[in-house]
Write an enzyme that holds these catalytic residues in place. Structure first.
Site, PDB file in Angstrom:
ATOM      1  N   HIS A  61      -6.255  -0.014   4.670  1.00  0.00           N
ATOM      2  CA  HIS A  61      -4.975  -0.352   4.061  1.00  0.00           C
ATOM      3  C   HIS A  61      -4.897  -0.082   2.555  1.00  0.00           C
ATOM      4  O   HIS A  61      -3.838  -0.300   1.953  1.00  0.00           O
ATOM      5  CB  HIS A  61      -4.671  -1.837   4.306  1.00  0.00           C
ATOM      6  N   HIS A  76      -2.162   0.548  -2.532  1.00  0.00           N
ATOM      7  CA  HIS A  76      -2.222  -0.474  -1.476  1.00  0.00           C
ATOM      8  C   HIS A  76      -1.074  -0.213  -0.504  1.00  0.00           C
ATOM      9  O   HIS A  76       0.091  -0.278  -0.880  1.00  0.00           O
ATOM     10  CB  HIS A  76      -2.100  -1.873  -2.090  1.00  0.00           C
TER      11      HIS A  76
END
Length: 153
Positions: A61, A76
């Protein structure tokens, strides 16, 4: 020497202050900006390296690219996406690998993230950057993946 940080995804530029996560909006990890991915960008999107350098950290992620000057950019993919345990993300590069700005790093589906009840917004953070040196693109503008998103003096 100024560092040009490219957008890892296409979408709408959002001020970091408006990211609904206190770690990012509070600039706890550093200054930057965010991009809300285009909802019509397709099922699978490649998140790109924002700068050239070494992939110093990669998770399904999120990832960090560090250039030769030691400046690091965190990308992110979505908020609270660590809770997915990697589901829906495909690594396209390896930690320790040298990447060029614009190289695909992770394949993911922002639409799938949103369907799952999470926010697909993508914070792009100048780790340990001084806010006065980091000039993000103005919020509300559209960017394509690879466009200049931030200039870091």
């Amino acid at each position: 020497m100024s560092l040009t940080v490219q957008s890892p995804v296409s979408g709408l530029v959002i001020a970091l202050d408006d990211v609904p996560d206190p770690v990012f909006s509070g600039k706890i990890v550093g200054p930057g900006v965010a991009v809300f991915p285009d909802p019509d960008s397709g099922d699978e999107v490649s998140a790109l390296a924002p700068i050239s350098g070494t992939l110093t950290k990669i998770h399904p992620h999120a990832y960090v690219v560090t250039n030769d000057d030691g400046r690091s950019i965190l990308v992110h993919l979505g908020l609270d996406t660590v809770s997915l345990g990697g589901s829906g993300f495909t690594l396209l590069a390896d930690e320790g690998q040298t990447v060029d700005a614009g190289s695909p790093v992770i394949s993911w589906s922002p639409a799938q993230i949103e369907t799952g009840g999470l926010n697909p917004i993508v914070p792009v953070i100048a780790l340990e950057g001084d806010e006065s040196d980091v000039k993000p693109m103005s919020p509300g503008r559209r960017v394509a993946a690879g466009d200049t998103l931030v200039t870091w003096a």
